[in-house]
Design a protein around this motif. Structure first.
Motif, PDB file in Angstrom:
ATOM      1  N   HIS A  83       5.986   7.214 -15.386  1.00 55.81           N
ATOM      2  CA  HIS A  83       5.363   7.848 -16.546  1.00 55.81           C
ATOM      3  C   HIS A  83       4.276   6.921 -17.076  1.00 55.81           C
ATOM      4  CE1 HIS A  83       8.466  10.928 -16.701  1.00 55.81           C
ATOM      5  NE2 HIS A  83       9.353   9.972 -16.521  1.00 55.81           N
ATOM      6  N   GLU A  84       3.022   7.323 -16.890  1.00 53.96           N
ATOM      7  CA  GLU A  84       1.897   6.527 -17.391  1.00 53.96           C
ATOM      8  C   GLU A  84       1.521   7.031 -18.778  1.00 53.96           C
ATOM      9  OE1 GLU A  84      -1.242   5.013 -14.809  1.00 53.96           O
ATOM     10  OE2 GLU A  84      -0.401   6.277 -13.228  1.00 53.96           O
ATOM     11  N   THR A  85       2.301   6.616 -19.758  1.00 53.98           N
ATOM     12  CA  THR A  85       2.072   7.001 -21.147  1.00 53.98           C
ATOM     13  C   THR A  85       1.608   5.769 -21.918  1.00 53.98           C
ATOM     14  OG1 THR A  85       4.393   6.549 -21.625  1.00 53.98           O
ATOM     15  CG2 THR A  85       3.821   8.826 -21.042  1.00 53.98           C
ATOM     16  N   ARG A  89      -7.021   3.605  -4.337  1.00 56.15           N
ATOM     17  CA  ARG A  89      -6.636   3.353  -2.940  1.00 56.15           C
ATOM     18  C   ARG A  89      -5.133   3.116  -2.798  1.00 56.15           C
ATOM     19  NH1 ARG A  89     -11.510   0.679  -3.663  1.00 56.15           N
ATOM     20  NH2 ARG A  89     -13.183   1.424  -2.332  1.00 56.15           N
ATOM     21  N   TYR A  90      -4.413   3.143  -3.913  1.00 60.11           N
ATOM     22  CA  TYR A  90      -2.960   2.936  -3.938  1.00 60.11           C
ATOM     23  C   TYR A  90      -2.569   1.626  -3.260  1.00 60.11           C
ATOM     24  CZ  TYR A  90      -3.249   7.793  -5.292  1.00 60.11           C
ATOM     25  OH  TYR A  90      -3.584   8.954  -5.925  1.00 60.11           O
ATOM     26  N   LYS A  91      -3.111   0.540  -3.817  1.00 59.92           N
ATOM     27  CA  LYS A  91      -2.798  -0.807  -3.348  1.00 59.92           C
ATOM     28  C   LYS A  91      -2.384  -1.646  -4.543  1.00 59.92           C
ATOM     29  CE  LYS A  91      -5.965  -0.774   0.559  1.00 59.92           C
ATOM     30  NZ  LYS A  91      -6.979  -1.504   1.310  1.00 59.92           N
ATOM     31  N   ILE A  92      -1.527  -2.625  -4.281  1.00 63.05           N
ATOM     32  CA  ILE A  92      -1.062  -3.510  -5.346  1.00 63.05           C
ATOM     33  C   ILE A  92      -0.982  -4.932  -4.806  1.00 63.05           C
ATOM     34  CG2 ILE A  92       1.385  -3.088  -4.833  1.00 63.05           C
ATOM     35  CD1 ILE A  92       1.902  -3.185  -7.880  1.00 63.05           C
ATOM     36  N   ARG A  93      -1.399  -5.884  -5.640  1.00 62.22           N
ATOM     37  CA  ARG A  93      -1.275  -7.312  -5.324  1.00 62.22           C
ATOM     38  C   ARG A  93      -0.383  -7.939  -6.376  1.00 62.22           C
ATOM     39  NH1 ARG A  93      -6.219  -9.448  -6.418  1.00 62.22           N
ATOM     40  NH2 ARG A  93      -5.349 -11.489  -6.066  1.00 62.22           N
ATOM     41  N   SER A  94       0.565  -8.760  -5.915  1.00 63.73           N
ATOM     42  CA  SER A  94       1.486  -9.402  -6.855  1.00 63.73           C
ATOM     43  C   SER A  94       1.851 -10.796  -6.365  1.00 63.73           C
ATOM     44  CB  SER A  94       2.747  -8.548  -7.024  1.00 63.73           C
ATOM     45  OG  SER A  94       3.397  -8.366  -5.782  1.00 63.73           O
ATOM     46  N   GLU A 132       0.846  -1.194   0.000  1.00 65.07           N
ATOM     47  CA  GLU A 132       0.000   0.000   0.000  1.00 65.07           C
ATOM     48  C   GLU A 132       0.878   1.239   0.000  1.00 65.07           C
ATOM     49  OE1 GLU A 132      -2.955   0.245   3.074  1.00 65.07           O
ATOM     50  OE2 GLU A 132      -3.217  -1.931   3.108  1.00 65.07           O
ATOM     51  N   GLY A 133       0.325   2.326  -0.512  1.00 68.15           N
ATOM     52  CA  GLY A 133       1.024   3.600  -0.493  1.00 68.15           C
ATOM     53  C   GLY A 133       0.044   4.744  -0.336  1.00 68.15           C
ATOM     54  N   ASP A 134       0.579   5.963  -0.334  1.00 64.79           N
ATOM     55  CA  ASP A 134      -0.242   7.172  -0.234  1.00 64.79           C
ATOM     56  C   ASP A 134      -0.418   7.840  -1.590  1.00 64.79           C
ATOM     57  OD1 ASP A 134      -0.473   6.952   2.597  1.00 64.79           O
ATOM     58  OD2 ASP A 134       1.561   7.747   2.775  1.00 64.79           O
ATOM     59  N   ASP A 135       0.431   7.462  -2.543  1.00 61.76           N
ATOM     60  CA  ASP A 135       0.380   7.949  -3.918  1.00 61.76           C
ATOM     61  C   ASP A 135       1.117   6.912  -4.763  1.00 61.76           C
ATOM     62  OD1 ASP A 135       3.146   8.408  -3.509  1.00 61.76           O
ATOM     63  OD2 ASP A 135       2.819  10.523  -3.066  1.00 61.76           O
ATOM     64  N   MET A 136       1.236   7.130  -6.057  1.00 65.81           N
ATOM     65  CA  MET A 136       1.850   6.122  -6.926  1.00 65.81           C
ATOM     66  C   MET A 136       3.333   5.908  -6.609  1.00 65.81           C
ATOM     67  SD  MET A 136      -0.492   4.673  -8.583  1.00 65.81           S
ATOM     68  CE  MET A 136       0.402   3.701  -9.778  1.00 65.81           C
ATOM     69  N   GLU A 137       4.052   6.982  -6.264  1.00 69.27           N
ATOM     70  CA  GLU A 137       5.472   6.834  -5.952  1.00 69.27           C
ATOM     71  C   GLU A 137       5.674   6.013  -4.673  1.00 69.27           C
ATOM     72  OE1 GLU A 137       4.133   9.751  -6.959  1.00 69.27           O
ATOM     73  OE2 GLU A 137       5.130   9.909  -8.907  1.00 69.27           O
ATOM     74  N   SER A 138       4.882   6.301  -3.642  1.00 66.65           N
ATOM     75  CA  SER A 138       5.033   5.524  -2.405  1.00 66.65           C
ATOM     76  C   SER A 138       4.549   4.087  -2.608  1.00 66.65           C
ATOM     77  CB  SER A 138       4.323   6.191  -1.224  1.00 66.65           C
ATOM     78  OG  SER A 138       2.931   6.183  -1.382  1.00 66.65           O
ATOM     79  N   LEU A 139       3.586   3.884  -3.500  1.00 69.38           N
ATOM     80  CA  LEU A 139       3.152   2.526  -3.820  1.00 69.38           C
ATOM     81  C   LEU A 139       4.296   1.751  -4.473  1.00 69.38           C
ATOM     82  CD1 LEU A 139       0.866   0.441  -3.864  1.00 69.38           C
ATOM     83  CD2 LEU A 139       0.225   1.337  -6.111  1.00 69.38           C
ATOM     84  N   LEU A 140       4.984   2.371  -5.431  1.00 68.64           N
ATOM     85  CA  LEU A 140       6.138   1.731  -6.066  1.00 68.64           C
ATOM     86  C   LEU A 140       7.221   1.442  -5.032  1.00 68.64           C
ATOM     87  CD1 LEU A 140       7.787   0.767  -8.514  1.00 68.64           C
ATOM     88  CD2 LEU A 140       8.485   3.163  -8.855  1.00 68.64           C
ATOM     89  N   TYR A 141       7.507   2.417  -4.178  1.00 67.43           N
ATOM     90  CA  TYR A 141       8.517   2.240  -3.133  1.00 67.43           C
ATOM     91  C   TYR A 141       8.181   1.029  -2.254  1.00 67.43           C
ATOM     92  CZ  TYR A 141      11.232   2.998   1.090  1.00 67.43           C
ATOM     93  OH  TYR A 141      12.069   2.814   2.161  1.00 67.43           O
TER      94      TYR A 141
END
Length: 162
Positions: free
Chosen positions: A149-151, A115-120, A76-85
């Motif tokens: 970059h979401e391109t 919600r800035y969550k990821i499952r892997s 989980e994160g607070d934004d996309m960067e913290s989610l990646l981190y």
């Protein structure tokens, strides 16, 4: 530096030949004292997957890893960067502090952008110095110069502390 060449034993070369080659959509960019991973994919999920595999690829030749076990990681994160981190940090924890798990492949099952969550999930095995060539230890993930970059072809840049 696009790919790291590690000295493989004949046994490691034979193991590597046992499975199909891994598609690598990442590269290592030079950075003062650390290393920057640049990953990309056809989707943001694939770019995240490739970033994780770039991190593990710096520690060993992931093509010598057999897909014996599975490990799931939810972050989980607070934004996309913290989610990646947190995604990368949670995978690093599975390797360095938890079960010494090294994946041959990581697959992102779902990214919840609201919600800035990821499952892997990862397929691999316990790291063994006798079986897997030793690369460079990754000490930590950093926020320094992190970019997502979401391109049309998503890209990620992240610096790992080695």
């Amino acid at each position: 530096m696009n790919d790291r060449e590690l000295d493989l034993t004949e046994e490691q070369k034979a193991l590597k030949a046992k499975y199909p080659p891994i598609t690598k959509k990442y590269e290592y960019l030079d950075h003062t004292a650390d290393v920057q991973i640049h990953s990309w994919g056809n989707s943001l999920e694939e770019a995240f997957e490739q970033c994780a595999m770039g991190m593990f690829g710096y520690m060993t030749d992931t093509e010598t890893v057999e897909p014996i076990d599975t490990v799931e990681v939810e972050s989980e994160g607070d934004d996309m960067e913290s989610l990646l981190y947190h995604f990368l940090d949670d995978w690093l924890f599975k390797f360095s502090a938890d079960i010494f798990f090294i994946p041959r492949e990581v697959k992102v099952l779902h990214i919840d952008r609201m919600r800035y969550k990821i499952r892997s999930i990862g397929w691999g095995e316990e790291f063994s110095i006798n079986k897997h060539p030793q690369g460079t230890e990754v000490k930590a993930i950093t926020y320094s110069a992190m970019q997502i970059h979401e391109t049309e072809q998503p890209e990620i840049f992240v610096i790992i502390d080695i």
